[in-house]
Design an enzyme around this catalytic site. Structure first.
Site, mmCIF file in Angstrom:
data_model
loop_
_atom_site.group_PDB
_atom_site.id
_atom_site.type_symbol
_atom_site.label_atom_id
_atom_site.label_comp_id
_atom_site.label_asym_id
_atom_site.label_seq_id
_atom_site.Cartn_x
_atom_site.Cartn_y
_atom_site.Cartn_z
ATOM 1 N N ASP A 277 -6.791 -0.808 -2.469
ATOM 2 C CA ASP A 277 -6.240 -1.242 -3.738
ATOM 3 C C ASP A 277 -6.627 -0.252 -4.836
ATOM 4 O OD1 ASP A 277 -5.010 -3.434 -5.369
ATOM 5 O OD2 ASP A 277 -7.017 -3.507 -6.244
ATOM 6 N N ASP B 232 -6.821 -5.404 3.270
ATOM 7 C CA ASP B 232 -7.038 -4.861 1.931
ATOM 8 C C ASP B 232 -8.520 -4.556 1.713
ATOM 9 O OD1 ASP B 232 -5.679 -4.208 -0.526
ATOM 10 O OD2 ASP B 232 -4.509 -6.029 -0.265
ATOM 11 N N ASP C 237 3.292 -7.300 -6.371
ATOM 12 C CA ASP C 237 3.069 -7.032 -7.789
ATOM 13 C C ASP C 237 4.344 -6.790 -8.587
ATOM 14 O OD1 ASP C 237 0.288 -7.253 -7.826
ATOM 15 O OD2 ASP C 237 -0.017 -5.168 -7.251
#
Length: 535
Positions: free
Chosen positions: A201, A99, A328
């Site tokens: 992200d 990430d 998420d």
């Protein structure tokens, strides 16, 4: 497929490090734990592993608030541990994607500490600062995804700073070229360490409108307020800005200077996610993007067809990554439960469906077990979003509970107290038990991933959709394979032209001449000759 294009059509497995495997008994997953469990991922047959953030962080947002972009948080291990993980993954034939949380950092990052100290220091314009309106209120009406204004007052500078998420996550000012250069240098640090690529992200949040114009109200008609007021705005000026594509080109140029590296961007938007996925991908931009468009409550042929058609129509040179779940959103076996004859039947069909789509695929850890959401009480929550909006939306902890490896206490995740609980419904879906059951969801995933890998039509074939009555979803991939899915817990019968024979890991399907019977959540892979159509 050349080695440079390994990502095209690849299957990536997402690991949430905090919840994958604890190696030292402190209740938190870590890098050494991931390394120990890499054989499980390799045995699935996937191509790559995406690691959610492992960088130094105060963990206000579980690592998505970075305070040092070139070091490992001690709770996860050390750089040496990370180097061992990379080497082991490569030995197993796995790529490692990490990430990159670039749009914002932690308020404890030393550059933000410097920036907020005065209006004339060397990093004064590295973050987004603005004067108040004459009445003292924030400069725009922009809202934070996590609730309240996207602006927080700082008494040192007597200005507001922008944060699209927590107030402890100030946004970088990407209009400043020095910020871009610095982030590219941080990425180079990890590329030189051997990572195979990056997941970016909040890829559509990098730039803001420098004129600081207010967002208009949401263009969608609404009869009542949303649970999160953020969804009541049309986000024209706080994200999705046109300057983003130039930044993507700089990222791609860096990656292309290394051998066989890849990128994927996350696009979160309620209006234009598919278009943005296309805008951000292509030969000079990110390799691929994914959105949340298939992570909602709908499980219908119309939804899946529209998203795939819209992407390739708008971005013929772009490339999507499709996902049904991630860290998420609620797990899809829970979201779509009403569409399943049983949780296992739904889980297997969802696996067959997503692994048949044109594009690349991302699987969320535990998905291969048919794992369900964990019911958590308020006192068990750690997620700031879940706490802020309790009881609805429920937040993200419910999908982030630890991976379940066996039926022992805490599912074999830790010998200590897990940071989130492992409850009996999740414990019942564990790796050890499913490995022993040839009809398990896990073994179906392994079979289906292998079928995708071995079938040229699923890796490379273009898609032609077949017009079928609900609830059946069907399409051809290339010239010689058709895929059919009965998205309901009741059987259905179709008569079709051009069918050959059943093949691959078909489920609850019978083909007799031109008649295809699909049982509850049935799946049929069929060899074809010519164009398949409904009779």
């Amino acid at each position: 497929m050349s080695s440079q294009d390994w990502w095209k059509g690849a299957v990536t497995y997402q690991v949430y490090p905090r919840s994958f495997q604890d190696s030292n008994g402190d209740g938190l997953g870590d890098i050494n734990g991931i390394t120990a469990r890499l054989p499980h991922i390799a045995d699935l047959g996937v191509d790559a592993v995406w690691l959610s953030p492992i960088f130094t962080s105060p963990m206000r947002d579980m690592g998505y608030d970075v305070s040092d972009y070139t070091d490992i948080d001690p709770s996860f291990g050390t750089l040496a541990d990370f180097d061992t993980l990379i080497a082991r993954a490569h030995d197993l034939g796995l790529k490692i994607i990490i990430d990159q949380v670039l749009s914002h950092c932690s308020d404890q990052h030393p550059f933000f500490t410097e920036s907020r100290a005065s209006r004339d220091n060397p990093r004064a314009d590295w973050f987004v600062w603005a004067d108040p309106r004459k009445d003292g209120t924030p400069p725009t009406n922009w809202l934070s995804v996590f609730g309240g204004s996207a602006w927080t007052w700082d008494a040192r500078r007597k200005q507001y700073y922008l944060h699209n998420f927590l107030s402890e996550q100030p946004d970088f000012n990407f209009h400043n070229p020095a910020v871009q250069d610095w982030h590219l240098a941080n990425m180079r640090f990890w590329l030189d360490r051997g990572v195979d690529g990056f997941r970016f992200d909040t890829a559509n949040y990098f730039f803001h409108d420098p004129q600081l114009r207010d967002n208009p109200a949401d263009i969608r008609e609404k009869t009542r307020p949303d649970a999160n007021p953020y969804e009541m705005q049309y986000h024209l000026f706080d994200k999705n800005r046109p300057e983003t594509t130039g930044w993507m080109e700089r990222i791609r140029s860096l990656l292309d200077s290394y051998d066989a590296r890849a990128s994927v961007g996350e696009v979160g938007d309620s209006h234009h996610a598919i278009r943005l996925m296309g805008d951000y991908t292509g030969p000079r931009r990110l390799h691929q993007c994914y959105s949340f468009e298939m992570m909602g409550p709908d499980y219908t042929p119309a939804l899946f067809r529209q998203k795939v058609e819209d992407f390739f129509a708008g971005a013929p040179d772009g490339w999507p990554m499709w996902a049904f779940s991630n860290h998420d959103v609620p797990r899809h076996v829970t979201r779509w439960a009403a569409h399943g004859a049983s949780p296992d039947a739904l889980a297997k069909q969802a696996a067959a469906l997503i692994l048949s789509l044109e594009g690349s695929i991302c699987l969320w850890q535990g998905e291969e077990l048919g794992q369900t959401n964990t019911d958590l009480d308020f006192h068990e929550l750690t997620d700031p979003q879940g706490i802020a909006f309790w009881p609805e939306p429920v937040g993200r902890d419910n999908t982030r509970t630890p991976m379940v490896w066996d039926g022992s206490a805490n599912g074999g995740f830790t010998t200590g107290t897990p940071w989130l609980p492992v409850k009996p419904p999740q414990l019942a879906r564990n790796v050890a038990d499913q490995l022993q059951d040839p009809d398990s969801v896990l073994n179906f995933y392994r079979l289906m991933i292998g079928y995708r890998r071995e079938t040229a039509a699923l890796r490379q074939g273009r898609t032609r959709f077949v017009d079928l009555p609900d609830p059946v979803f069907g399409f051809q991939r290339g010239n010689d394979l058709a895929c059919f899915f009965n998205l309901a817990p009741a059987a259905t019968v179709l008569r079709l032209t051009g069918l050959g024979t059943l093949t691959g890991p078909s489920l609850a399907a019978v083909l007799e001449g031109d008649t295809l019977t699909l049982g509850p959540n049935g799946v049929a892979f069929v060899t074809v000759s010519g164009v398949v159509e409904l009779r």
